[in-house]
Design a protein around this motif. Structure first.
Motif, PDB file in Angstrom:
ATOM      1  N   CYS A   1       0.838  -1.207   0.000  1.00  0.00           N
ATOM      2  CA  CYS A   1       0.000   0.000   0.000  1.00  0.00           C
ATOM      3  C   CYS A   1       0.870   1.253   0.000  1.00  0.00           C
ATOM      4  CB  CYS A   1      -0.918   0.032   1.222  1.00  0.00           C
ATOM      5  SG  CYS A   1      -2.149  -1.274   1.219  1.00  0.00           S
ATOM      6  N   ALA A   2       1.940   1.230   0.798  1.00  0.00           N
ATOM      7  CA  ALA A   2       2.827   2.394   0.862  1.00  0.00           C
ATOM      8  C   ALA A   2       3.458   2.652  -0.493  1.00  0.00           C
ATOM      9  CB  ALA A   2       3.910   2.165   1.918  1.00  0.00           C
ATOM     10  N   ALA A   3       3.803   1.564  -1.210  1.00  0.00           N
ATOM     11  CA  ALA A   3       4.385   1.730  -2.544  1.00  0.00           C
ATOM     12  C   ALA A   3       3.378   2.403  -3.470  1.00  0.00           C
ATOM     13  CB  ALA A   3       4.807   0.378  -3.099  1.00  0.00           C
ATOM     14  N   ALA A   4       2.099   2.002  -3.375  1.00  0.00           N
ATOM     15  CA  ALA A   4       1.056   2.612  -4.209  1.00  0.00           C
ATOM     16  C   ALA A   4       0.931   4.095  -3.889  1.00  0.00           C
ATOM     17  CB  ALA A   4      -0.275   1.908  -3.994  1.00  0.00           C
ATOM     18  N   VAL A   5       0.990   4.442  -2.591  1.00  0.00           N
ATOM     19  CA  VAL A   5       0.897   5.848  -2.182  1.00  0.00           C
ATOM     20  C   VAL A   5       2.081   6.632  -2.736  1.00  0.00           C
ATOM     21  CG1 VAL A   5       0.983   7.433  -0.224  1.00  0.00           C
ATOM     22  CG2 VAL A   5      -0.472   5.404  -0.124  1.00  0.00           C
ATOM     23  N   ALA A   6       3.286   6.044  -2.638  1.00  0.00           N
ATOM     24  CA  ALA A   6       4.481   6.727  -3.130  1.00  0.00           C
ATOM     25  C   ALA A   6       4.368   6.988  -4.626  1.00  0.00           C
ATOM     26  CB  ALA A   6       5.716   5.883  -2.832  1.00  0.00           C
ATOM     27  N   TYR A   7       3.838   5.987  -5.370  1.00  0.00           N
ATOM     28  CA  TYR A   7       3.653   6.179  -6.809  1.00  0.00           C
ATOM     29  C   TYR A   7       2.642   7.300  -7.065  1.00  0.00           C
ATOM     30  CZ  TYR A   7       2.766   5.271 -11.699  1.00  0.00           C
ATOM     31  OH  TYR A   7       2.616   5.419 -13.054  1.00  0.00           O
ATOM     32  N   GLY A   8       1.588   7.321  -6.250  1.00  0.00           N
ATOM     33  CA  GLY A   8       0.596   8.387  -6.366  1.00  0.00           C
ATOM     34  C   GLY A   8       1.223   9.753  -6.157  1.00  0.00           C
ATOM     35  N   LEU A   9       2.114   9.858  -5.175  1.00  0.00           N
ATOM     36  CA  LEU A   9       2.781  11.137  -4.891  1.00  0.00           C
ATOM     37  C   LEU A   9       3.630  11.586  -6.076  1.00  0.00           C
ATOM     38  CD1 LEU A   9       3.903  10.796  -1.157  1.00  0.00           C
ATOM     39  CD2 LEU A   9       2.182  12.328  -2.103  1.00  0.00           C
ATOM     40  N   THR A  10       4.324  10.641  -6.714  1.00  0.00           N
ATOM     41  CA  THR A  10       5.131  11.040  -7.870  1.00  0.00           C
ATOM     42  C   THR A  10       4.224  11.515  -8.999  1.00  0.00           C
ATOM     43  OG1 THR A  10       5.156   8.801  -8.775  1.00  0.00           O
ATOM     44  CG2 THR A  10       6.988   9.395  -7.339  1.00  0.00           C
ATOM     45  N   LEU A  11       3.028  10.912  -9.128  1.00  0.00           N
ATOM     46  CA  LEU A  11       2.094  11.371 -10.165  1.00  0.00           C
ATOM     47  C   LEU A  11       1.612  12.790  -9.879  1.00  0.00           C
ATOM     48  CD1 LEU A  11      -0.305   8.418 -11.082  1.00  0.00           C
ATOM     49  CD2 LEU A  11       1.584   9.360 -12.397  1.00  0.00           C
ATOM     50  N   ILE A  12       1.353  13.089  -8.591  1.00  0.00           N
ATOM     51  CA  ILE A  12       0.890  14.430  -8.236  1.00  0.00           C
ATOM     52  C   ILE A  12       1.971  15.467  -8.539  1.00  0.00           C
ATOM     53  CG2 ILE A  12       0.240  15.951  -6.313  1.00  0.00           C
ATOM     54  CD1 ILE A  12      -1.072  13.589  -4.969  1.00  0.00           C
ATOM     55  N   ALA A  13       3.217  15.129  -8.183  1.00  0.00           N
ATOM     56  CA  ALA A  13       4.289  16.114  -8.270  1.00  0.00           C
ATOM     57  C   ALA A  13       4.848  16.257  -9.681  1.00  0.00           C
ATOM     58  CB  ALA A  13       5.408  15.740  -7.303  1.00  0.00           C
TER      59      ALA A  13
ATOM     60  N   PHE B   1      -4.657   8.195   5.584  1.00  0.00           N
ATOM     61  CA  PHE B   1      -3.759   8.287   4.436  1.00  0.00           C
ATOM     62  C   PHE B   1      -4.533   8.588   3.155  1.00  0.00           C
ATOM     63  CE2 PHE B   1      -1.306   5.764   7.434  1.00  0.00           C
ATOM     64  CZ  PHE B   1      -0.076   6.395   7.363  1.00  0.00           C
ATOM     65  N   SER B   2      -5.637   7.851   2.940  1.00  0.00           N
ATOM     66  CA  SER B   2      -6.363   8.045   1.683  1.00  0.00           C
ATOM     67  C   SER B   2      -6.940   9.457   1.616  1.00  0.00           C
ATOM     68  CB  SER B   2      -7.454   6.984   1.517  1.00  0.00           C
ATOM     69  OG  SER B   2      -8.260   6.895   2.658  1.00  0.00           O
ATOM     70  N   ALA B   3      -7.470   9.958   2.745  1.00  0.00           N
ATOM     71  CA  ALA B   3      -8.037  11.304   2.746  1.00  0.00           C
ATOM     72  C   ALA B   3      -6.945  12.347   2.519  1.00  0.00           C
ATOM     73  CB  ALA B   3      -8.760  11.575   4.063  1.00  0.00           C
ATOM     74  N   SER B   4      -5.763  12.119   3.107  1.00  0.00           N
ATOM     75  CA  SER B   4      -4.669  13.076   2.937  1.00  0.00           C
ATOM     76  C   SER B   4      -4.237  13.160   1.483  1.00  0.00           C
ATOM     77  CB  SER B   4      -3.474  12.663   3.798  1.00  0.00           C
ATOM     78  OG  SER B   4      -3.832  12.689   5.145  1.00  0.00           O
ATOM     79  N   LEU B   5      -4.213  11.998   0.826  1.00  0.00           N
ATOM     80  CA  LEU B   5      -3.785  11.982  -0.571  1.00  0.00           C
ATOM     81  C   LEU B   5      -4.777  12.750  -1.452  1.00  0.00           C
ATOM     82  CD1 LEU B   5      -1.257  10.819  -1.756  1.00  0.00           C
ATOM     83  CD2 LEU B   5      -2.512   8.771  -2.409  1.00  0.00           C
ATOM     84  N   ILE B   6      -6.067  12.607  -1.148  1.00  0.00           N
ATOM     85  CA  ILE B   6      -7.074  13.366  -1.908  1.00  0.00           C
ATOM     86  C   ILE B   6      -6.846  14.865  -1.706  1.00  0.00           C
ATOM     87  CG2 ILE B   6      -9.530  13.854  -2.235  1.00  0.00           C
ATOM     88  CD1 ILE B   6     -10.200  11.104  -1.404  1.00  0.00           C
ATOM     89  N   SER B   7      -6.609  15.273  -0.438  1.00  0.00           N
ATOM     90  CA  SER B   7      -6.391  16.699  -0.150  1.00  0.00           C
ATOM     91  C   SER B   7      -5.217  17.252  -0.938  1.00  0.00           C
ATOM     92  CB  SER B   7      -6.106  16.906   1.337  1.00  0.00           C
ATOM     93  OG  SER B   7      -7.259  16.723   2.082  1.00  0.00           O
TER      94      SER B   7
END
Lengths: 75, 392
Positions: A62-74, B180-186
């Protein structure tokens, strides 16, 4: 007017797949934590090493998915 | 020159005001389900959302540098007065839907405002209608459905897997996940929506020659846009949070996590593919899907219907209001002043009406939806007030 239906379908399919995969991994992690809790109360000496390892793997995914999401945002 | 400076200043202030309404209108997107399930206390939730929206504003300027996403043809001659009219339409529609507790899309309000004001102020050829259909209308229809399906599937999976576990532990786990999921949406919201305001301000500065063409937003623009959206977010659009968190479906922690994850996935994938979709619609679709996928399998369809009608209305309604405003601002300085006065009066009026049935951090989790069947009077009065003041 040209509408790229396949790009739209791809986006939909990828979104669906990622969502279900991440939630499944997270749910498995949560289940493992629950198992570990049960194991440690039943036999405190041995603890729940296997469930803990399982939970760690799941949450790391899950953390890896979040990290990938962050790179997409930035990007 | 004097006139231009005054007008540009007015446009910048109005753009920041729109950014502020955008913030409190959209706090619900990221935080409604977290507040409803008790994963985050209301005040904590809006604080986190505000900080992440501010941070998100600094992450990227990709959307800002292509503002309007090719919707409006810049070469057709956009003046600051047209942009001012567009913002006036978008702000009034945002406030009206907020008053009624309806989560409408701030982005569509802005797009609608830009389209309406451009058609009246510049002409039909000022708008790229093909782009409007392919980049806005189709994603607007598809994205809530996709988010709903994904949230539905994810909710089913989450319950299937976690039912063998101890319910107390799993609930705690899903609540932690929601943070975490809510923070990412924000964060994604701050990046997307703060950039739209930056883009509008930059477009204005370029149109009067204060910045060269294709210029990136200056730092003061990025910082002020981030600050405005963060302040708005911190105000917490409690009316909309209540509608989304409690009015649409009874949401438990696994459902909240599923709907937020679905919304995040859809927003990030679509943004990556270049579709300008609405965070609001995606999040609402996710909540509906999670409601249907849950153990009760229920959604409050009357609330869902009201939301869908509002989504359909947002773009045309903002366009009509902005078009009327553009007609007036085109008359000259007195027109700009008149629209400004109507905008301030209309906003103050709607804020005053909201005091009749206040929703705050303290009562946000009560089930009664705002102005649905409790007080028909303000709900019936509001639209006429808005439309008459605008027409005046």
């Amino acid at each position: 007017m040209h509408i790229n239906w396949s790009a739209l379908a791809d986006t939909a399919a990828v979104s669906f797949g990622i969502t279900v995969a991440v939630v499944a991994a997270f749910a498995l992690g949560v289940l493992s934590l629950s198992r570990r809790e049960a194991a440690t109360t039943a036999t405190p000496a041995r603890g729940g090493a296997l469930p803990l390892a399982g939970a760690t793997v799941c949450f790391a995914a899950c953390a890896a998915a979040v990290a990938y999401g962050l790179t997409l945002i930035a990007s | 020159m004097e006139h231009i400076t005054f007008l540009v200043a007015v446009v910048i202030i109005t753009a920041l005001a729109f950014d502020f309404t955008n913030g409190f209108h959209d706090t619900a997107n990221a935080m409604a389900t977290s507040i409803a399930t008790g994963a985050l206390r209301p005040k904590v939730a809006v604080t986190i959302a505000a900080i992440l929206n501010f941070a998100g504003a600094f992450l990227s300027v990709k959307v800002a540098s292509t503002i309007s996403g090719g919707i409006v043809n810049e070469k057709a001659g956009i003046h600051p007065s047209v942009i001012f009219a567009a913002l006036a339409g978008a702000i009034l529609w945002n406030l009206l839907t907020w008053l009624r507790g309806l989560p409408s899309s701030s982005s569509h309000a802005l797009y609608g405002g830009l389209i309406g004001a451009t058609v009246v102020g510049v002409g039909l050829d000022g708008v790229n209608f093909t782009t409007v259909v392919t980049k806005i209308v189709i994603p607007a229809v598809a994205s809530p459905i996709v988010a709903g399906l994904a949230a539905w599937g994810a909710t089913k999976v989450a319950y299937l897997i976690s039912r063998k576990g101890n319910e107390k532990t799993t609930t705690k786990g899903f609540k932690a996940g929601q943070m975490f999921s809510a923070s990412l949406i924000s964060l994604a919201h701050g990046t997307n929506d703060a950039q739209k305001t930056m883009g509008v301000i930059t477009l204005t500065l370029v149109s009067v020659g204060a910045l060269p063409k294709h210029a990136l937003p200056p730092t003061w623009v990025i910082a002020s846009a981030g600050l405005a959206i963060a302040l708005g977010t911190y105000m917490g659009g409690w009316r909309i949070i209540r509608s989304m968190g409690k009015g649409l479906a009874d949401i438990q922690a696994p459902q909240g996590f599923s709907s937020e994850t679905a919304a995040t996935a859809v927003i990030l994938t679509s943004t990556h593919m270049g579709y300008g979709l609405s965070t609001t619609q995606v999040c609402s679709g996710g909540i509906m899907g999670a409601g249907l996928g849950g153990p009760k399998g229920q959604v409050n369809w009357s609330m869902a219907r009201r939301m869908v009608y509002t989504w359909g209305l947002t773009l045309p309604a903002a366009a009509v209001v902005a078009g009327a405003a553009a007609f007036v601002t085109d008359r000259g300085t007195w027109g700009v002043l008149l629209v400004g006065a109507v905008l301030v009066a209309g906003s103050a009026g709607m804020w005053w009406l909201s005091r009749r049935q206040p929703v705050t951090a303290g009562n946000v989790n009560e089930v009664t939806p705002v102005a649905l069947d409790v007080t028909p009077a303000p709900a019936a009065v509001t639209p006429t007030t808005a439309s008459t003041t605008v027409a005046a």
